[in-house]
Design a protein around this motif. Sequence first.
Motif, PDB file in Angstrom:
ATOM      1  N   ARG A  38       0.798  -1.228   0.000  1.00  0.00           N
ATOM      2  CA  ARG A  38       0.000   0.000   0.000  1.00  0.00           C
ATOM      3  C   ARG A  38       0.833   1.282   0.000  1.00  0.00           C
ATOM      4  O   ARG A  38       0.332   2.350   0.299  1.00  0.00           O
ATOM      5  CB  ARG A  38      -0.937   0.061   1.208  1.00  0.00           C
TER       6      ARG A  38
ATOM      7  N   SER B 230      -0.549   3.841  -2.517  1.00  0.00           N
ATOM      8  CA  SER B 230      -1.728   4.645  -2.159  1.00  0.00           C
ATOM      9  C   SER B 230      -1.328   6.008  -1.616  1.00  0.00           C
ATOM     10  O   SER B 230      -2.091   6.964  -1.681  1.00  0.00           O
ATOM     11  CB  SER B 230      -2.552   3.964  -1.066  1.00  0.00           C
ATOM     12  N   MET B 231      -0.127   6.050  -1.033  1.00  0.00           N
ATOM     13  CA  MET B 231       0.321   7.318  -0.444  1.00  0.00           C
ATOM     14  C   MET B 231       0.941   8.230  -1.490  1.00  0.00           C
ATOM     15  O   MET B 231       1.269   9.371  -1.201  1.00  0.00           O
ATOM     16  CB  MET B 231       1.388   7.072   0.610  1.00  0.00           C
TER      17      MET B 231
ATOM     18  N   TYR C 142      -6.103  -7.922  12.734  1.00  0.00           N
ATOM     19  CA  TYR C 142      -6.547  -6.572  13.089  1.00  0.00           C
ATOM     20  C   TYR C 142      -7.359  -5.927  11.972  1.00  0.00           C
ATOM     21  O   TYR C 142      -8.225  -5.095  12.211  1.00  0.00           O
ATOM     22  CB  TYR C 142      -5.314  -5.710  13.397  1.00  0.00           C
ATOM     23  N   ASP C 143      -7.058  -6.289  10.729  1.00  0.00           N
ATOM     24  CA  ASP C 143      -7.566  -5.486   9.626  1.00  0.00           C
ATOM     25  C   ASP C 143      -8.418  -6.279   8.635  1.00  0.00           C
ATOM     26  O   ASP C 143      -9.310  -5.732   8.007  1.00  0.00           O
ATOM     27  CB  ASP C 143      -6.346  -4.883   8.889  1.00  0.00           C
TER      28      ASP C 143
ATOM     29  N   SER D 218       3.431  -0.377  10.559  1.00  0.00           N
ATOM     30  CA  SER D 218       3.614   1.079  10.482  1.00  0.00           C
ATOM     31  C   SER D 218       2.518   1.671   9.612  1.00  0.00           C
ATOM     32  O   SER D 218       1.560   2.255  10.119  1.00  0.00           O
ATOM     33  CB  SER D 218       5.002   1.431   9.967  1.00  0.00           C
ATOM     34  N   ARG D 219       2.613   1.460   8.299  1.00  0.00           N
ATOM     35  CA  ARG D 219       1.526   1.930   7.424  1.00  0.00           C
ATOM     36  C   ARG D 219       0.218   1.232   7.788  1.00  0.00           C
ATOM     37  O   ARG D 219      -0.854   1.764   7.565  1.00  0.00           O
ATOM     38  CB  ARG D 219       1.904   1.619   5.967  1.00  0.00           C
ATOM     39  N   GLY D 220       0.316   0.059   8.390  1.00  0.00           N
ATOM     40  CA  GLY D 220      -0.890  -0.698   8.703  1.00  0.00           C
ATOM     41  C   GLY D 220      -1.431  -0.488  10.109  1.00  0.00           C
ATOM     42  O   GLY D 220      -2.538  -0.919  10.419  1.00  0.00           O
ATOM     43  N   ARG D 221      -0.683   0.168  10.976  1.00  0.00           N
ATOM     44  CA  ARG D 221      -1.209   0.367  12.320  1.00  0.00           C
ATOM     45  C   ARG D 221      -0.592   1.585  13.033  1.00  0.00           C
ATOM     46  O   ARG D 221      -0.860   1.829  14.194  1.00  0.00           O
ATOM     47  CB  ARG D 221      -0.995  -0.904  13.172  1.00  0.00           C
ATOM     48  N   GLY D 222       0.239   2.303  12.322  1.00  0.00           N
ATOM     49  CA  GLY D 222       0.780   3.526  12.903  1.00  0.00           C
ATOM     50  C   GLY D 222       1.689   3.313  14.107  1.00  0.00           C
ATOM     51  O   GLY D 222       1.770   4.179  14.979  1.00  0.00           O
TER      52      GLY D 222
ATOM     53  N   HIS E  14       4.942   3.117  14.110  1.00  0.00           N
ATOM     54  CA  HIS E  14       6.343   3.434  13.838  1.00  0.00           C
ATOM     55  C   HIS E  14       7.010   4.292  14.912  1.00  0.00           C
ATOM     56  O   HIS E  14       8.163   4.091  15.235  1.00  0.00           O
ATOM     57  CB  HIS E  14       6.465   4.107  12.473  1.00  0.00           C
TER      58      HIS E  14
ATOM     59  N   PRO F 188      13.911   6.042   3.079  1.00  0.00           N
ATOM     60  CA  PRO F 188      12.763   6.602   3.801  1.00  0.00           C
ATOM     61  C   PRO F 188      12.345   5.693   4.967  1.00  0.00           C
ATOM     62  O   PRO F 188      12.703   4.524   4.977  1.00  0.00           O
ATOM     63  CB  PRO F 188      11.673   6.636   2.730  1.00  0.00           C
TER      64      PRO F 188
ATOM     65  N   GLU G  36       5.951   5.584   7.826  1.00  0.00           N
ATOM     66  CA  GLU G  36       4.949   5.142   6.842  1.00  0.00           C
ATOM     67  C   GLU G  36       5.536   5.009   5.441  1.00  0.00           C
ATOM     68  O   GLU G  36       4.978   4.352   4.587  1.00  0.00           O
ATOM     69  CB  GLU G  36       3.786   6.131   6.740  1.00  0.00           C
ATOM     70  N   HIS G  37       6.647   5.694   5.234  1.00  0.00           N
ATOM     71  CA  HIS G  37       7.194   5.728   3.880  1.00  0.00           C
ATOM     72  C   HIS G  37       8.206   4.631   3.601  1.00  0.00           C
ATOM     73  O   HIS G  37       8.806   4.607   2.529  1.00  0.00           O
ATOM     74  CB  HIS G  37       7.823   7.097   3.616  1.00  0.00           C
TER      75      HIS G  37
ATOM     76  N   TRP H 201      -3.904  16.942   0.824  1.00  0.00           N
ATOM     77  CA  TRP H 201      -3.528  16.877  -0.590  1.00  0.00           C
ATOM     78  C   TRP H 201      -3.822  18.167  -1.333  1.00  0.00           C
ATOM     79  O   TRP H 201      -3.403  18.330  -2.479  1.00  0.00           O
ATOM     80  CB  TRP H 201      -4.193  15.678  -1.265  1.00  0.00           C
TER      81      TRP H 201
ATOM     82  N   ARG I 113       4.462  13.994   0.318  1.00  0.00           N
ATOM     83  CA  ARG I 113       5.807  13.695  -0.140  1.00  0.00           C
ATOM     84  C   ARG I 113       5.869  13.486  -1.655  1.00  0.00           C
ATOM     85  O   ARG I 113       6.796  13.932  -2.317  1.00  0.00           O
ATOM     86  CB  ARG I 113       6.305  12.429   0.567  1.00  0.00           C
TER      87      ARG I 113
ATOM     88  N   ARG J 241      -6.068   2.368  10.401  1.00  0.00           N
ATOM     89  CA  ARG J 241      -4.645   2.010  10.501  1.00  0.00           C
ATOM     90  C   ARG J 241      -3.818   3.035  11.266  1.00  0.00           C
ATOM     91  O   ARG J 241      -2.614   2.882  11.400  1.00  0.00           O
ATOM     92  CB  ARG J 241      -4.070   1.808   9.095  1.00  0.00           C
ATOM     93  N   HIS J 242      -4.443   4.100  11.686  1.00  0.00           N
ATOM     94  CA  HIS J 242      -3.754   5.098  12.511  1.00  0.00           C
ATOM     95  C   HIS J 242      -2.464   5.593  11.870  1.00  0.00           C
ATOM     96  O   HIS J 242      -1.464   5.802  12.544  1.00  0.00           O
ATOM     97  CB  HIS J 242      -3.474   4.547  13.907  1.00  0.00           C
ATOM     98  N   ALA J 243      -2.502   5.717  10.565  1.00  0.00           N
ATOM     99  CA  ALA J 243      -1.317   6.201   9.869  1.00  0.00           C
ATOM    100  C   ALA J 243      -1.759   7.320   8.914  1.00  0.00           C
ATOM    101  O   ALA J 243      -2.940   7.585   8.769  1.00  0.00           O
ATOM    102  CB  ALA J 243      -0.661   5.062   9.101  1.00  0.00           C
TER     103      ALA J 243
ATOM    104  N   ASP K  84      -1.679   9.220   5.074  1.00  0.00           N
ATOM    105  CA  ASP K  84      -1.670   8.773   3.679  1.00  0.00           C
ATOM    106  C   ASP K  84      -1.129   9.860   2.749  1.00  0.00           C
ATOM    107  O   ASP K  84      -1.611  10.030   1.645  1.00  0.00           O
ATOM    108  CB  ASP K  84      -3.072   8.329   3.239  1.00  0.00           C
ATOM    109  N   TRP K  85      -0.131  10.594   3.197  1.00  0.00           N
ATOM    110  CA  TRP K  85       0.452  11.592   2.297  1.00  0.00           C
ATOM    111  C   TRP K  85       1.957  11.656   2.460  1.00  0.00           C
ATOM    112  O   TRP K  85       2.498  11.007   3.326  1.00  0.00           O
ATOM    113  CB  TRP K  85      -0.146  12.982   2.536  1.00  0.00           C
TER     114      TRP K  85
END
Lengths: 442, 219
Positions: free
Chosen positions: A111, A114-115, A279-280, A330-334, A336, A355, A358-359, B58, B65, B214-216, B218-219
């Motif tokens: 994913r 998506s960002m 979880y998801d 990280s991207r999946g549950r924050g 990080h 990076p 999330e990245h 956005w 990024r 997901r508590h994250a 998206d940018w």
Amino acid sequence: MENKTMEKATDPAVEAGLERLTRDRIINTINQVLEKETGARFKTYVETCMRCGLCADACSYFLSNDRDPSYSPAAKVKQTVWEMIDKKGDVSKDFLRRAVHICHLECNVCRRCSMYCPFGIDIAYMMLMVRRICHKLEITPQYIQDTVNSHSVTLNQMWVKEDEWIDTLQWQEEDAREEFENLRIPLDKRGADLMYSVIAPEPKFQAGLIYQAAVMMHAAGMNWTMPSMPGWDNSNMAMYTGDNEISGRIARTFYEKAAELGVKRIVMGECGHAFRSIYDVGNRWVSWGMPPFEVVHALEFYHELLTQGRITIKEKYGKKVTLHDPCNVSRGRGLHDMARRVVNMICDDFVEMTPNREHNYCCGAGGGVINCGPPYKGERMVNNRVKAEQLKATGAEVLIAPCHNCHSGLEDIVHHYELGMEVKFLGDIIFETMDKKVYKGK
Amino acid sequence: MNGFIDFIMGPMVWISFLVFFGGLCWKLAAVIREIRETEPYIFTYLTLFHSLRSIGAWLIPFFPRSTRQQPIFYGISYVFHLALFAVPIFLSAHVVLVEEAFNISWPVLNDGLADLLTVVIIAALVFFGGRRIMVPEIKFLTSAKDFVLLSIVLLPFLTGFLAYHQVVAYRWMTIIHILTGEFMLIIIPFSRLAHMITAPLTRAYTGSEFGNVRHARDW
Ligand code: SF4
Ligand code: SF4
Ligand code: SF4
């Protein structure tokens, strides 16, 4: 890395599956999935994509293959979904051979793209739909299909028999008791505060991790338990092959086990994909918007143990470490930032990779890619060159990867690119550095 | 001929705007109805806060990024989208027409500025087309349809520009300008240009999945 024209690897299951297919079956299956199993969301993604190519820079496959256009996220959709839609499902076997490869081996469903897409289009979801089609056409790669078969028969990923499971736990308990008097791995303890669950490769190949966890639980004085019956394995490979029915069975059994034991919450080992499934994903398939239990990843659990002082660190780990952020936590549950706090609590010398957070780039093994097995290992190494470069740039001696998949994937990368790093779980380091005092219960 | 001009400047304008607005509303309604029928779970995860947070993030130039990694594309794209709306709505010639018909008006763009922005739009479209030919990963995704879409947007601005400057065949330019403008409006709801309405929807959903579940970010 040249040899771009080489035939992509495939395996007997895919070939035999293709052999069996008829034109009618292909058309019907594709249309059934596209019309009945997707809806507005899928359609809107396809219609909204402006073919702008901005997602390309997100994808480690694209970057690792010298910006080969066929690896960009949207290109993966073009070479699978767009054509299936255009041809109303009437696609050739060669097309499908390529499609299996793209959805199973050229996308980690991480994913990250998506960002980077201005519209947030979820390419991973579309690749999972393609896997769903492949599943229904019975052309899923052999090794990952075998893990799903195992799930289906034994409700764990590794064909671990019930007695083997219990034996393994007892063996770990016995071993640990030589060092820590009174240490227990309590099985089926009703009303325990937490149920600890692992993925099947732990009892199969890495029983030492269960040992470590037990020592931590013991030192922290936790009221915990592990299930003795099926439902103990929190992994879910069916989620990655699009076998939603089996995926649902696995998730349901898992939750039911926790409910039967009447625990307050579930603590998961360090596995990203297992976390995603509990979880998801699994919860959604069995119709819970969010999981019916508090689901805690090992990393959150360690954080809790350390901040509450239930575990103390005798001496911080001295080697230079870097941290891989697993996509699914990280991207999946924050998690990080929490991961960084834990690393800083246990290690002296921490260096970031970029990076990050999330990245971060996927380890290249995730999303079921590593589970497709040996036929594809060479490709996997080529497809994840950026990860090697990213790791190398840190100059760290030790690479912490709080995820099983990442762990295996990164170990392969470290060997292949001769990075000379040691790959460790967070648990490994905590175990090494903690004060292993023996907790005296009442 | 005069009858034809009256038609395209009268009823046809109405028709185009009706199709444009009606089409977009229909599109939105169709998406929502389909979600209700087949994927109601989407509403479970959607939250207003995370949707707006994501859309908002956005909209801030060079905040995400990905936009910083492609500053030229995004820079041009931001200006292009602004001008794309500003020029037709605030062009004095258009506002005058509306005032004659309905007796309502609003502030207008200075003609020189509008002219400049039109050039920006045309240049941006040429840039978009050029990168479709030159950048391999975009070329791979491109089909003839993409150039048709670019042309549909390009024509009304190009002809409007030529008509304003009265370079060639003023009368004909004006007619083509009106026709292509109307055509663009009509085609929007039925093509990928409808991303003007679907993009906020996909963004909202992704933003909610990332933020709410997901508590994250998206940018
Ligand atoms: S989900 Fe990850 S691996 Fe798949 S296309 Fe997107 S960035 Fe690439
Ligand atoms: S960035 Fe988004 S809109 Fe652009 S090609 Fe990729 S998926 Fe499509
Ligand atoms: S294996 Fe690790 S890095 Fe790769 S997708 Fe899973 S969590 Fe992400």
